[in-house]
Design a protein around this motif. Sequence first.
Motif, PDB file in Angstrom:
ATOM      1  N   GLU A  62     -32.761 -22.483 -11.520  1.00  0.00           N
ATOM      2  CA  GLU A  62     -33.380 -22.324 -12.818  1.00  0.00           C
ATOM      3  C   GLU A  62     -32.608 -21.266 -13.631  1.00  0.00           C
ATOM      4  OE1 GLU A  62     -37.491 -21.467 -12.532  1.00  0.00           O
ATOM      5  OE2 GLU A  62     -38.032 -23.442 -11.764  1.00  0.00           O
ATOM      6  N   THR A  63     -32.639 -21.396 -14.925  1.00  0.00           N
ATOM      7  CA  THR A  63     -31.897 -20.495 -15.814  1.00  0.00           C
ATOM      8  C   THR A  63     -32.692 -19.215 -16.061  1.00  0.00           C
ATOM      9  OG1 THR A  63     -30.818 -22.354 -16.892  1.00  0.00           O
ATOM     10  CG2 THR A  63     -30.882 -20.275 -18.111  1.00  0.00           C
ATOM     11  N   VAL A  64     -31.963 -18.075 -16.099  1.00  0.00           N
ATOM     12  CA  VAL A  64     -32.540 -16.781 -16.467  1.00  0.00           C
ATOM     13  C   VAL A  64     -31.866 -16.336 -17.760  1.00  0.00           C
ATOM     14  CG1 VAL A  64     -32.901 -14.392 -15.770  1.00  0.00           C
ATOM     15  CG2 VAL A  64     -32.915 -16.205 -14.051  1.00  0.00           C
ATOM     16  N   SER A  65     -32.632 -15.818 -18.704  1.00  0.00           N
ATOM     17  CA  SER A  65     -32.078 -15.437 -20.008  1.00  0.00           C
ATOM     18  C   SER A  65     -32.474 -14.013 -20.378  1.00  0.00           C
ATOM     19  CB  SER A  65     -32.560 -16.403 -21.104  1.00  0.00           C
ATOM     20  OG  SER A  65     -32.146 -17.721 -20.845  1.00  0.00           O
ATOM     21  N   ILE A  66     -31.610 -13.348 -21.131  1.00  0.00           N
ATOM     22  CA  ILE A  66     -31.892 -12.030 -21.687  1.00  0.00           C
ATOM     23  C   ILE A  66     -31.366 -11.995 -23.118  1.00  0.00           C
ATOM     24  CG2 ILE A  66     -31.834 -10.721 -19.530  1.00  0.00           C
ATOM     25  CD1 ILE A  66     -28.953  -9.951 -20.225  1.00  0.00           C
ATOM     26  N   VAL A  67     -31.821 -10.987 -23.860  1.00  0.00           N
ATOM     27  CA  VAL A  67     -31.336 -10.791 -25.224  1.00  0.00           C
ATOM     28  C   VAL A  67     -30.559  -9.480 -25.268  1.00  0.00           C
ATOM     29  CG1 VAL A  67     -31.970 -10.438 -27.632  1.00  0.00           C
ATOM     30  CG2 VAL A  67     -33.231 -12.085 -26.240  1.00  0.00           C
ATOM     31  N   GLY A  68     -29.328  -9.522 -25.748  1.00  0.00           N
ATOM     32  CA  GLY A  68     -28.499  -8.333 -25.915  1.00  0.00           C
ATOM     33  C   GLY A  68     -28.054  -8.215 -27.365  1.00  0.00           C
ATOM     34  N   LYS A  69     -27.762  -6.993 -27.763  1.00  0.00           N
ATOM     35  CA  LYS A  69     -27.341  -6.778 -29.148  1.00  0.00           C
ATOM     36  C   LYS A  69     -26.066  -5.950 -29.163  1.00  0.00           C
ATOM     37  CE  LYS A  69     -28.889  -5.126 -33.671  1.00  0.00           C
ATOM     38  NZ  LYS A  69     -29.958  -4.439 -34.446  1.00  0.00           N
ATOM     39  N   THR A  70     -25.067  -6.395 -29.898  1.00  0.00           N
ATOM     40  CA  THR A  70     -23.831  -5.626 -30.042  1.00  0.00           C
ATOM     41  C   THR A  70     -24.082  -4.400 -30.906  1.00  0.00           C
ATOM     42  OG1 THR A  70     -23.226  -7.069 -31.869  1.00  0.00           O
ATOM     43  CG2 THR A  70     -22.287  -7.575 -29.714  1.00  0.00           C
ATOM     44  N   LEU A  71     -23.223  -3.391 -30.745  1.00  0.00           N
ATOM     45  CA  LEU A  71     -23.385  -2.137 -31.475  1.00  0.00           C
ATOM     46  C   LEU A  71     -23.022  -2.300 -32.945  1.00  0.00           C
ATOM     47  CD1 LEU A  71     -21.850   0.413 -28.954  1.00  0.00           C
ATOM     48  CD2 LEU A  71     -24.255  -0.118 -29.314  1.00  0.00           C
ATOM     49  N   LYS A  72     -23.540  -1.377 -33.725  1.00  0.00           N
ATOM     50  CA  LYS A  72     -23.233  -1.351 -35.157  1.00  0.00           C
ATOM     51  C   LYS A  72     -22.176  -0.290 -35.417  1.00  0.00           C
ATOM     52  CE  LYS A  72     -25.453  -0.959 -39.693  1.00  0.00           C
ATOM     53  NZ  LYS A  72     -26.729  -0.727 -40.428  1.00  0.00           N
ATOM     54  N   LEU A  73     -21.242  -0.594 -36.282  1.00  0.00           N
ATOM     55  CA  LEU A  73     -20.177   0.349 -36.642  1.00  0.00           C
ATOM     56  C   LEU A  73     -20.787   1.413 -37.544  1.00  0.00           C
ATOM     57  CD1 LEU A  73     -17.129   0.461 -36.012  1.00  0.00           C
ATOM     58  CD2 LEU A  73     -16.711  -0.547 -38.243  1.00  0.00           C
ATOM     59  N   VAL A  74     -21.121   2.596 -36.943  1.00  0.00           N
ATOM     60  CA  VAL A  74     -21.818   3.640 -37.696  1.00  0.00           C
ATOM     61  C   VAL A  74     -20.947   4.890 -37.796  1.00  0.00           C
ATOM     62  CG1 VAL A  74     -24.087   2.811 -37.026  1.00  0.00           C
ATOM     63  CG2 VAL A  74     -22.933   4.491 -35.594  1.00  0.00           C
ATOM     64  N   GLN A  75     -21.305   5.756 -38.711  1.00  0.00           N
ATOM     65  CA  GLN A  75     -20.580   7.001 -38.881  1.00  0.00           C
ATOM     66  C   GLN A  75     -21.231   8.095 -38.053  1.00  0.00           C
ATOM     67  OE1 GLN A  75     -21.475   7.135 -43.176  1.00  0.00           O
ATOM     68  NE2 GLN A  75     -22.272   9.171 -42.835  1.00  0.00           N
ATOM     69  N   VAL A  76     -20.532   9.228 -37.954  1.00  0.00           N
ATOM     70  CA  VAL A  76     -21.050  10.390 -37.235  1.00  0.00           C
ATOM     71  C   VAL A  76     -22.220  10.979 -38.016  1.00  0.00           C
ATOM     72  CG1 VAL A  76     -20.531  12.758 -36.537  1.00  0.00           C
ATOM     73  CG2 VAL A  76     -18.870  10.934 -36.110  1.00  0.00           C
ATOM     74  N   GLN A  77     -23.309  11.248 -37.316  1.00  0.00           N
ATOM     75  CA  GLN A  77     -24.465  11.885 -37.928  1.00  0.00           C
ATOM     76  C   GLN A  77     -24.454  13.388 -37.613  1.00  0.00           C
ATOM     77  OE1 GLN A  77     -26.502  10.028 -39.845  1.00  0.00           O
ATOM     78  NE2 GLN A  77     -25.324   8.175 -39.334  1.00  0.00           N
ATOM     79  N   LYS A  78     -25.115  14.178 -38.445  1.00  0.00           N
ATOM     80  CA  LYS A  78     -25.266  15.626 -38.215  1.00  0.00           C
ATOM     81  C   LYS A  78     -23.913  16.293 -37.986  1.00  0.00           C
ATOM     82  CE  LYS A  78     -29.951  15.278 -36.389  1.00  0.00           C
ATOM     83  NZ  LYS A  78     -30.863  15.565 -35.258  1.00  0.00           N
ATOM     84  N   PHE A  79     -23.019  16.125 -38.930  1.00  0.00           N
ATOM     85  CA  PHE A  79     -21.692  16.751 -38.879  1.00  0.00           C
ATOM     86  C   PHE A  79     -21.783  18.118 -39.552  1.00  0.00           C
ATOM     87  CE2 PHE A  79     -17.189  16.762 -40.731  1.00  0.00           C
ATOM     88  CZ  PHE A  79     -16.651  17.330 -39.577  1.00  0.00           C
ATOM     89  N   LEU A  80     -21.566  19.188 -38.779  1.00  0.00           N
ATOM     90  CA  LEU A  80     -21.677  20.558 -39.285  1.00  0.00           C
ATOM     91  C   LEU A  80     -20.346  21.276 -39.118  1.00  0.00           C
ATOM     92  CD1 LEU A  80     -25.127  21.623 -37.759  1.00  0.00           C
ATOM     93  CD2 LEU A  80     -24.677  20.838 -40.093  1.00  0.00           C
ATOM     94  N   VAL A  81     -19.877  21.923 -40.194  1.00  0.00           N
ATOM     95  CA  VAL A  81     -18.695  22.790 -40.122  1.00  0.00           C
ATOM     96  C   VAL A  81     -19.159  24.165 -40.576  1.00  0.00           C
ATOM     97  CG1 VAL A  81     -16.343  23.184 -40.899  1.00  0.00           C
ATOM     98  CG2 VAL A  81     -17.171  20.852 -40.616  1.00  0.00           C
ATOM     99  N   GLN A  82     -19.114  25.150 -39.675  1.00  0.00           N
ATOM    100  CA  GLN A  82     -19.741  26.438 -39.939  1.00  0.00           C
ATOM    101  C   GLN A  82     -19.002  27.552 -39.219  1.00  0.00           C
ATOM    102  OE1 GLN A  82     -23.654  25.578 -38.436  1.00  0.00           O
ATOM    103  NE2 GLN A  82     -22.979  25.449 -36.324  1.00  0.00           N
ATOM    104  N   ASN A  83     -19.629  28.758 -39.238  1.00  0.00           N
ATOM    105  CA  ASN A  83     -19.073  29.953 -38.586  1.00  0.00           C
ATOM    106  C   ASN A  83     -17.621  30.195 -39.002  1.00  0.00           C
ATOM    107  OD1 ASN A  83     -21.527  30.218 -37.279  1.00  0.00           O
ATOM    108  ND2 ASN A  83     -20.824  29.234 -35.409  1.00  0.00           N
ATOM    109  N   ALA A  84     -17.373  30.155 -40.318  1.00  0.00           N
ATOM    110  CA  ALA A  84     -16.013  30.350 -40.819  1.00  0.00           C
ATOM    111  C   ALA A  84     -15.574  31.797 -40.675  1.00  0.00           C
ATOM    112  CB  ALA A  84     -15.947  29.932 -42.286  1.00  0.00           C
ATOM    113  N   THR A  85     -14.298  31.992 -40.318  1.00  0.00           N
ATOM    114  CA  THR A  85     -13.655  33.306 -40.369  1.00  0.00           C
ATOM    115  C   THR A  85     -12.504  33.184 -41.374  1.00  0.00           C
ATOM    116  OG1 THR A  85     -12.034  32.856 -38.625  1.00  0.00           O
ATOM    117  CG2 THR A  85     -14.204  33.621 -37.931  1.00  0.00           C
ATOM    118  N   THR A  86     -11.596  34.132 -41.347  1.00  0.00           N
ATOM    119  CA  THR A  86     -10.476  34.051 -42.288  1.00  0.00           C
ATOM    120  C   THR A  86      -9.534  32.901 -41.957  1.00  0.00           C
ATOM    121  OG1 THR A  86      -9.266  35.640 -40.942  1.00  0.00           O
ATOM    122  CG2 THR A  86     -10.517  36.510 -42.822  1.00  0.00           C
TER     123      THR A  86
END
Length: 598
Positions: A142-166
């Motif tokens: 007998e056949t067994v089935s599942i549902v899968g989903k490919t990933l979405k091309l997303v950008q980086v979330q919560k990108f922080l640039v901080q603690n600057a010095t000279t």
Amino acid sequence: MVHPLSSSGHQQQRQQVDLKADVSTTVVTELSPKTEYSLTVYAIYPSLIGDSATITIQTTPLPQVSNFRVIEEGLFSLRLGWTPPLGRLNGFMVFIPRSNRPGFAYEKLLPGDTSSHVIDSLEEDKKYTVSIYAVYSQGPSETVSIVGKTLKLVQVQKFLVQNATTDTVQARWTSVKGATGYRLTWESPDGHIENVNLGDNFNFYMIQGLHSASEYKVTINPIFGDIEGPVTTTKVKTLESSAVQTLKVSAVSTSTADVTWNSVPGATGYRLAWGPTPEFVGRDRPRQVALNGSTTEYQLRNAAHDTEYVLSLYVLFGSVVGPGISATFRTSPLGYVSNFKVSSYTSTSIVVEWSPIVGATEYKLSWNTGDSNPQSHYLGRSVLFHHIKDLNPQSTYTITICAVYGNSEGPEISLSQLTGTGSELIQAVREVKVVDIGVNSFTLSWGKTPGASGYKISWIPFLGGDETSHVVSAASTTFTIHKLQESSAYKIQVSSMVGNREGSPVLLTARTLDLPKVNDFAALNTSESSTVLNWTRVAGVSGYRLSWRHISETLGPGFNSFMISNLLYGRTYIFTIRPLYGEVEGPISTIYQRICKT
């Protein structure tokens, strides 16, 4: 008589088996799976057929695939896994049933020993129904089935640039599922662009070599194999000047470093942050500490050995974070050469050998007599012995070796050897090893040396101290060294004795175990002015030393809790506890607790 039944109950082609009169059981074979059968038994007499008995049964279906699942989702692929059924089978059929897109279907016949498969060339961010069945010689399961989903091309979330010095800024971001890496790019005001490709385990990077008082555009995008994801952009400006002019790192060891800096007038405090440089990410985690305004030095502890760190110091003016300054340093490597020994010698030469050290790039070997300058020779990391030639007869040579880790040298270890006079040599002890290590003891073992009248065992603290020795009989092959200092490294030498003559020593290094520390140290039932400290008792202790601020309390071995009163509301206290072993203090355990009503 075997009668297969159709789904409507009508009889199909039937089979007949004749049995002897003394047979009461039989096995009916070559039936179809998951099929209903009518079984009839007739009694046969010489001249007639007797009464019959009939039953109806149904054969079981062929075993199907179990645990069918999506192991990994990609942008354009799905990695599938399953558990094969028991029994002999021809293979598996994996397929995507035909959807509402005419002509689009996927199917693949796989061998019977397969338990995973990758379907590629799929579309991004799309759900797929995937099916599988086992193929037997009798037909498919007998056949067994599942549902899968490919990933979405997303950008980086919560990108922080901080603690600057000279000249530095710190970039942080959250990981993107399925990304194989990241590209970090920074652009100066004059259009100069630099970038770095980072692995999928990165979520922090210290950008260095920037210009002071300059605004930079910093971007990051995830990479999925050969596909680049969308870009996330932010801007940051480096500081115009650093109020801390001098930041020095000195007394660097394998796990500690002393940091000093000049005092900044008006500063209410400092924040010191450190973490591994990008090449060493993963060896240690970023850390920071807040210091008061009168502090101009700090000792970093518990650093990872042989690791380069970037260190940043920020000036605090109340709640405002002022300018900062950065420096880098690298901790020393761990490891000293073990099993260093003289394997043979003559009147003009000595052959030494040793065991390999993990991480060593080469070895530095030096030798000299008491009245001569040392001679040194560097040997490749795969070389584990060396023949020292052109020596003076009947002269005592001190031979030193250390492992070299890149530009850093590990701790040295030495032995002494007297060159020969042509008389018979004493054979060195073989198979010397440490077979048991305790808090205050080592147990050694060795193989017997032919002709030896005894064995001399010597030991001395690795960092220096008084040498102790003991001679045992020729029948001995083990010896336990007692009364050692806990958590301490020792150099141990074992040599054969023939009368008053001593053979070449075999040199070992070992470290005693740490004293047990207090576990489960915690503050409970904290009120507006008190707290109760709890811990798990440590076996064999004579008591505990509990400390906070400038107060210290010594408790008996039966204690596992203690209430502290008269504390200030809103203040954070540092509580420490050490187990006591007579006059010896064990390792410290520390907790931080803010005093407030819970």
